[in-house]
Every structure is written in structure tokens, then in C-alpha cells.
Motif scaffolding. Sequence first.
Motif, PDB file in Angstrom:
ATOM      1  N   SER A  10       0.821  -1.199   0.000  1.00 47.80           N
ATOM      2  CA  SER A  10       0.000   0.000   0.000  1.00 47.80           C
ATOM      3  C   SER A  10       0.865   1.265   0.000  1.00 47.80           C
ATOM      4  O   SER A  10       0.561   2.230  -0.692  1.00 47.80           O
ATOM      5  CB  SER A  10      -0.929  -0.005   1.215  1.00 47.80           C
ATOM      6  OG  SER A  10      -1.678   1.170   1.261  1.00 47.80           O
ATOM      7  N   ARG A  14       0.940   4.141  -2.872  1.00 48.56           N
ATOM      8  CA  ARG A  14       0.734   5.550  -2.554  1.00 48.56           C
ATOM      9  C   ARG A  14       1.922   6.396  -3.012  1.00 48.56           C
ATOM     10  O   ARG A  14       1.747   7.520  -3.490  1.00 48.56           O
ATOM     11  CB  ARG A  14       0.466   5.722  -1.070  1.00 48.56           C
ATOM     12  CG  ARG A  14      -0.879   5.122  -0.688  1.00 48.56           C
ATOM     13  CD  ARG A  14      -1.086   5.064   0.794  1.00 48.56           C
ATOM     14  NE  ARG A  14      -2.312   4.313   1.068  1.00 48.56           N
ATOM     15  CZ  ARG A  14      -3.029   4.470   2.140  1.00 48.56           C
ATOM     16  NH1 ARG A  14      -2.667   5.336   3.067  1.00 48.56           N
ATOM     17  NH2 ARG A  14      -4.119   3.758   2.324  1.00 48.56           N
ATOM     18  N   SER A  87      -1.923  11.706  -0.961  1.00 48.96           N
ATOM     19  CA  SER A  87      -1.371  10.441  -1.457  1.00 48.96           C
ATOM     20  C   SER A  87      -1.216   9.427  -0.332  1.00 48.96           C
ATOM     21  O   SER A  87      -1.473   8.241  -0.515  1.00 48.96           O
ATOM     22  CB  SER A  87       0.003  10.666  -2.106  1.00 48.96           C
ATOM     23  OG  SER A  87      -0.109  11.420  -3.275  1.00 48.96           O
ATOM     24  N   PHE A  88      -0.780   9.892   0.826  1.00 47.93           N
ATOM     25  CA  PHE A  88      -0.511   8.985   1.942  1.00 47.93           C
ATOM     26  C   PHE A  88      -1.575   9.039   3.036  1.00 47.93           C
ATOM     27  O   PHE A  88      -1.395   8.469   4.099  1.00 47.93           O
ATOM     28  CB  PHE A  88       0.874   9.285   2.529  1.00 47.93           C
ATOM     29  CG  PHE A  88       1.981   8.848   1.620  1.00 47.93           C
ATOM     30  CD1 PHE A  88       2.431   7.537   1.641  1.00 47.93           C
ATOM     31  CD2 PHE A  88       2.552   9.733   0.719  1.00 47.93           C
ATOM     32  CE1 PHE A  88       3.443   7.119   0.788  1.00 47.93           C
ATOM     33  CE2 PHE A  88       3.555   9.328  -0.142  1.00 47.93           C
ATOM     34  CZ  PHE A  88       4.004   8.016  -0.107  1.00 47.93           C
ATOM     35  N   TRP A  95      -7.391   3.121  -5.388  1.00 43.28           N
ATOM     36  CA  TRP A  95      -6.247   3.839  -5.959  1.00 43.28           C
ATOM     37  C   TRP A  95      -6.657   4.811  -7.057  1.00 43.28           C
ATOM     38  O   TRP A  95      -6.029   5.852  -7.241  1.00 43.28           O
ATOM     39  CB  TRP A  95      -5.181   2.861  -6.460  1.00 43.28           C
ATOM     40  CG  TRP A  95      -5.580   2.074  -7.675  1.00 43.28           C
ATOM     41  CD1 TRP A  95      -6.204   0.862  -7.710  1.00 43.28           C
ATOM     42  CD2 TRP A  95      -5.392   2.461  -9.035  1.00 43.28           C
ATOM     43  NE1 TRP A  95      -6.423   0.464  -9.003  1.00 43.28           N
ATOM     44  CE2 TRP A  95      -5.926   1.429  -9.841  1.00 43.28           C
ATOM     45  CE3 TRP A  95      -4.831   3.570  -9.658  1.00 43.28           C
ATOM     46  CZ2 TRP A  95      -5.917   1.490 -11.236  1.00 43.28           C
ATOM     47  CZ3 TRP A  95      -4.817   3.622 -11.049  1.00 43.28           C
ATOM     48  CH2 TRP A  95      -5.354   2.586 -11.812  1.00 43.28           C
ATOM     49  N   ARG A  98      -7.980   7.920  -5.274  1.00 50.70           N
ATOM     50  CA  ARG A  98      -6.852   8.633  -4.668  1.00 50.70           C
ATOM     51  C   ARG A  98      -6.042   9.356  -5.746  1.00 50.70           C
ATOM     52  O   ARG A  98      -5.675  10.522  -5.595  1.00 50.70           O
ATOM     53  CB  ARG A  98      -5.961   7.665  -3.891  1.00 50.70           C
ATOM     54  CG  ARG A  98      -4.877   8.356  -3.071  1.00 50.70           C
ATOM     55  CD  ARG A  98      -4.012   7.343  -2.319  1.00 50.70           C
ATOM     56  NE  ARG A  98      -4.772   6.544  -1.382  1.00 50.70           N
ATOM     57  CZ  ARG A  98      -5.010   6.872  -0.118  1.00 50.70           C
ATOM     58  NH1 ARG A  98      -4.566   8.019   0.353  1.00 50.70           N
ATOM     59  NH2 ARG A  98      -5.684   6.067   0.669  1.00 50.70           N
ATOM     60  N   THR A  99      -5.779   8.680  -6.840  1.00 53.45           N
ATOM     61  CA  THR A  99      -5.014   9.289  -7.927  1.00 53.45           C
ATOM     62  C   THR A  99      -5.752  10.492  -8.502  1.00 53.45           C
ATOM     63  O   THR A  99      -5.148  11.553  -8.718  1.00 53.45           O
ATOM     64  CB  THR A  99      -4.725   8.258  -9.032  1.00 53.45           C
ATOM     65  OG1 THR A  99      -4.003   7.155  -8.471  1.00 53.45           O
ATOM     66  CG2 THR A  99      -3.909   8.871 -10.169  1.00 53.45           C
TER      67      THR A  99
END
Length: 125
Positions: A10, A14, A87-88, A95, A98-99
Motif C-alpha cells: 500500500s 501511494r 497520497s498517503f 487507488w 486517490r489518484t
Amino acid sequence: MIVVVVNAKSLLARAAIFAFAGTLTYVFFIDLCAVIFQCGCRPLWAGAAIACNIHTPGARHCPWCSHGASTYYGVLALVLIPQLLVSFWPSQWDWRIRTALVVLLFPVIGTLIGIAMGLWDGYWF
């Protein structure tokens, strides 16, 4: 209380998201400058700030370029830091989400900073 377990896979994912978004931000940062300030800046591969209005005596000068490299890279850092944090961020976001969020932070935060600096410098008046 919610506990989020982050494993090495993970963390690598990230880090890859931040590396991807950070690279996009760095490469296209000067293009955002050109869009916000219409200053003449070009993409990095087409001359960058060679045609920026900072080189024109008597013209209004682009707020990101006119305050020197430290301000230019400081503004870049102000965009990259939230990208790093998201990102973290400890969550179970997919994902792709998040991206998308991390990439979207670039134009949103960059534009807000650009407007604030342009107003502060009286660029549009």
C-alpha cells in the motif's frame, strides 16, 4: 475509532501515486502559470519562461516569475505538499479515486494560489 492498516504494498502504491501526480505537476506547472496570468510562459520543452512578460520592461510582470526562483518553487511546493498528504492519507480509498484527487489538487490549489498572488500583486488592475 477506525484503524487503517497500511502495508508495504500500500505504501508503494501511494508513493507511485504521488510520484505520478508530482511529475505531472512539475512538468505542467509553468503551463498553469501561462493559463492563469496569460504571461507568455510556454511548456518546458518549448522555451519555458523565455517569452514571459518578466522579460518585457514596463509590462505587468507575472507574479510567479517576477518574485524569483524561490517564490516560483515555493508555490510549486505549496501544491506538492497537499498532494503528498492526500497520497498517503490513511484511508481505504481505491487507488483510482486517490489518484484522481491527488492530480486534481494541482489545478485547484495552483489556481487558488495564482489568484491570491495576482490580487496581492495587483496583476489584473
